[in-house]
Each structure stands twice: as C-alpha cells, then as structure tokens.
Write a protein that holds these residues in place. Structure first.
Motif, short mmCIF file in Angstrom:
data_model
loop_
_atom_site.label_atom_id
_atom_site.label_comp_id
_atom_site.label_asym_id
_atom_site.label_seq_id
_atom_site.Cartn_x
_atom_site.Cartn_y
_atom_site.Cartn_z
N GLU A 199 0.83 -1.20 0.00
CA GLU A 199 0.00 0.00 0.00
C GLU A 199 0.87 1.26 0.00
O GLU A 199 1.91 1.32 0.67
CB GLU A 199 -0.91 -0.01 1.24
CG GLU A 199 -2.03 1.02 1.13
CD GLU A 199 -2.93 1.06 2.35
OE1 GLU A 199 -2.93 0.11 3.15
OE2 GLU A 199 -3.62 2.09 2.51
N ILE A 200 0.42 2.25 -0.75
CA ILE A 200 1.08 3.55 -0.74
C ILE A 200 0.33 4.45 0.24
O ILE A 200 -0.86 4.71 0.06
CB ILE A 200 1.10 4.19 -2.15
CG1 ILE A 200 1.77 3.22 -3.14
CG2 ILE A 200 1.80 5.54 -2.13
CD1 ILE A 200 1.58 3.62 -4.60
N LYS A 201 1.04 4.91 1.26
CA LYS A 201 0.40 5.75 2.29
C LYS A 201 0.92 7.18 2.23
O LYS A 201 1.98 7.45 1.65
CB LYS A 201 0.68 5.16 3.68
CG LYS A 201 0.06 3.78 3.87
CD LYS A 201 0.06 3.38 5.34
CE LYS A 201 -0.66 2.04 5.48
NZ LYS A 201 -0.87 1.63 6.84
N ASP A 202 0.17 8.05 2.87
CA ASP A 202 0.57 9.45 3.03
C ASP A 202 1.84 9.49 3.88
O ASP A 202 1.93 8.84 4.92
CB ASP A 202 -0.55 10.22 3.73
CG ASP A 202 -0.31 11.72 3.70
OD1 ASP A 202 0.88 12.14 3.74
OD2 ASP A 202 -1.30 12.47 3.63
N ILE A 203 2.80 10.26 3.43
CA ILE A 203 4.09 10.36 4.12
C ILE A 203 3.90 10.79 5.58
O ILE A 203 4.72 10.46 6.44
CB ILE A 203 5.03 11.31 3.31
CG1 ILE A 203 6.49 11.11 3.70
CG2 ILE A 203 4.58 12.75 3.41
CD1 ILE A 203 7.47 11.65 2.67
N LYS A 204 2.78 11.48 5.85
CA LYS A 204 2.51 11.93 7.23
C LYS A 204 2.25 10.77 8.19
O LYS A 204 2.33 10.94 9.40
CB LYS A 204 1.30 12.88 7.24
CG LYS A 204 1.61 14.25 6.68
CD LYS A 204 0.35 15.10 6.58
CE LYS A 204 0.57 16.29 5.67
NZ LYS A 204 -0.66 16.66 4.94
N GLU A 205 1.92 9.61 7.64
CA GLU A 205 1.63 8.44 8.50
C GLU A 205 2.88 7.63 8.83
O GLU A 205 2.80 6.60 9.49
CB GLU A 205 0.61 7.54 7.81
CG GLU A 205 -0.77 8.16 7.68
CD GLU A 205 -1.76 7.17 7.07
OE1 GLU A 205 -1.92 6.08 7.63
OE2 GLU A 205 -2.32 7.50 6.01
N MET A 206 4.04 8.10 8.34
CA MET A 206 5.25 7.30 8.46
C MET A 206 5.59 6.91 9.90
O MET A 206 5.82 5.73 10.20
CB MET A 206 6.43 8.05 7.83
CG MET A 206 7.66 7.18 7.66
SD MET A 206 9.07 8.13 7.06
CE MET A 206 8.51 8.64 5.44
#
Lengths: 207, 207
Positions: free
Chosen positions: B129-136
């Motif tokens: 899955e590609i997630k928002d970088i803010k969720e890293m």
C-alpha cells in the motif's frame, strides 16, 4: 598501463563532477575544496587526494576554477563527449531505468533498449525504441556503443551477458542479482540492491 | 564495539548466502569453498578470509554444511528473521523497486510505501500500500521498522531523508543522485547508478 587508481576514487569523480555542475548552475565560478565537498560528506583532503591521481588542479589560496575542473573531470572519466549506452531487458526495472533522468547530467544516454518479447519490441519509452535483441550487433556497430546495462531476470542474465559480449559490448552494468562469468577483458559493475540493503541491516544490528 | 570488518566483506556475505540458497535448491548438502565461489568470480581464499571475521565454519577436507552455513550467514547479516523495510517516493524507480523480486530470498520485504501525491496515496502495487508520508512515524512504530529506501527526486531527497530520520529510520538506502547530510548515527548506503556507469566508462577508456 596507468598507475593503480582506487575504484572509490573513480566513483567519487562523478560525485564531484555532479556537484561542480550544480555549483556552476547557481552562478559560482571559483570554489575551494571545502566548498566542493561540504555537501558531500567528504573530507576536503580526500577530494585533493583523489584529484592528485590525475595531476595538479586548482591554485593554493585561490581555489578551483569550476568551469575548468568540470572540463578536466569530464575528460578524465571519459564523458567529455556523450557516451551512448544500451539497455537489455525492458521489464519493471528496465522501464524505470529508461525513464531515469540521472544520466544526462553526466553526458550518458541510453539510446536503444532490447528485449526478446514480441509484445515489447517496437514500443518507445521516453523516446527510446525497444528493438529485437537480434538486432543488437548491428546497432552497436552503427552507433559505436561499448557499454550496456543488464536488467533481465537472474535466470537469463548470464546468457544475455554473453550475447552482449559477442555483439561487441565491453562494459556491463549488471542489475541482475547474480555474478556474471565473462572474459577477463570485459568490465563489469554490479548494482546489487539486496546486498546493499544487507550491508545496512548488518550495520544496524552490529555497530 | 566489534572489530573492524571491511564493507566489501559484509556485502559479499549476501552474495555467498544467495549462492548457498541456490545450491541448496538443487539438492546440494555439502560444498567446498571452491564450489561455493566458482560461479561468483571470487577466490576461495577470499571467501575463507571473509568468513574468518565471524568465526570458524566448515571442516578441513570435508567442506561446509550448506544448511548450517546459510543459518550462520543469515544470523550474521541480521536477516534470520524477516526484515521489514519502507520505501519513500513512488515514482518510476520507486514503482519498479516495489515490484522487484530480489529482496525475498534474503528475507527482506518492503511492507509499506509512502508518497505525498494524493493521486498515488491509497493505491496498491504488488500488494504494497502507498500511504501518506505523514503516516510514516505511526507505521514505523507499529511495525518496528528502522530501514528505508529513498527513491524521490534529488530536489526533495534531503528533506525526505531528514523526515524519515525524525520518524525513526536508522538506515537509509538512497537512490537519489545526491549526498545526504544526516546525523552520524544514521547509516546510509548510496546506490549511485550514473557514478557506477562512470566507473565503467573510465575503465573502458583508460585500462
């Protein structure tokens, strides 16, 4: 035969060159070894030592003429003229490499790609035509190309590499995670992504 | 602090390991250092020297128990359990890396990708899955991940790397053709494709 030059030194020449081109872009004309290396995490003394293999550049207390040093480095590496390169294996990684924009700054260009899949042959990716692997020898002779990139699966990499050498290739950048067995006069560089990751993991666990 | 071990030695451990796994697959149980290295273009003496940094393996005149050596090497590198990795920057190269099949043999797996492009966030490539970088930060903490791959453009690589470090990453495999400036306790490996090609071109022109 030239004197022995460490491979890391040769690799760093491209790193210095790329940085000098960027300094030139922002209008710099002269730079000290510190200015050239500060953003590279390289010691100025390492930079001077690397350059010293190839002669004397720069003036003590004045610095390096950026235009001249760019010219020197391009000539030393062998990219003062555009170097044409082929790529073999237009799978996922191969397609990404065809679209990769990092080669042009260093005067390198993938001019032709090869595959044996009829569905891919004839297609064009970012202006680069995919040709039948059988046409390789003709293309290499016509374009005077000696360097090729391998991005085929491991299972066919050895066979493809031998075919490239038979067609006239003298230097290979290999992305397949296997070791190629080729005549000693062929230069091979291996970009072994999982092994590089292995080095990182080892360091994290042990250092 | 362990004794100094050359980085090339650490890198070759993965190469030996991959080869041993392949020997096991074809049914071999015991192998000599010559059998292990012959397809790798590495001298048996180099192999024995590399291993000697980590202890004593194999029996003189008998050879190496392949199963046991695989187990030892996985433990030494730190991949005796699966190592989870993230990737940041799902452009052309990033997408290719997500689909790359070479990690699993060495027990490495990209488990999550990050991007800041709303058009990419939420998509799934080969099960990742590609997630928002803010969720890293949240993902890293939950999955206990310390290693990340950077495949963003040069212009944003430094900023992204700093963000990864702030989120908990300790080791970075960097594909952007720039040098990253990060705290000294962060391990960085740079896969610099144009510079590797530069080494090949230099050798072709000079050796």
């Amino acid at each position: 035969m030239r004197k022995y030059i460490p491979e890391d030194t040769i690799r760093r020449l491209s790193v210095y060159l790329r940085n000098l081109i960027n300094l030139k872009k922002i209008g710099k004309k002269i730079a000290s070894s510190k200015e050239i290396t500060i953003s590279l995490n390289i010691q100025p003394s390492q930079f001077r030592k690397d350059l010293s293999y190839f002669g004397s550049f720069g003036k003590r207390g004045v610095g390096y003429d950026i235009d001249k040093l760019i010219e020197h480095l391009e000539k030393i590496i062998g990219i003062n003229k555009k170097i044409k390169v082929i790529l073999v294996g237009v799978g996922r990684l191969g397609s990404a490499l065809l679209r990769y924009k990092g080669f042009s700054l260093l005067n390198m260009e993938i001019v032709c790609a090869f595959d044996n899949d009829p569905k891919k042959i004839g297609k064009v990716i970012d202006g680069i035509e995919i040709k039948d692997i059988k046409e390789m020898k003709k293309v290499l002779q016509k374009e005077k190309i000696k360097v090729g990139i391998i991005s085929v699966p491991s299972s066919s990499a050895q066979e493809v590499a031998q075919y490239m050498v038979n067609s006239g290739i003298k230097g290979i950048l290999n992305f397949a995670p296997i070791t190629l067995n080729l005549p000693k006069n062929i230069f091979i560089k291996h970009v072994d992504i999982p092994s590089e990751l292995g080095v990182l993991i080892f360091k994290l666990e042990n250092l």
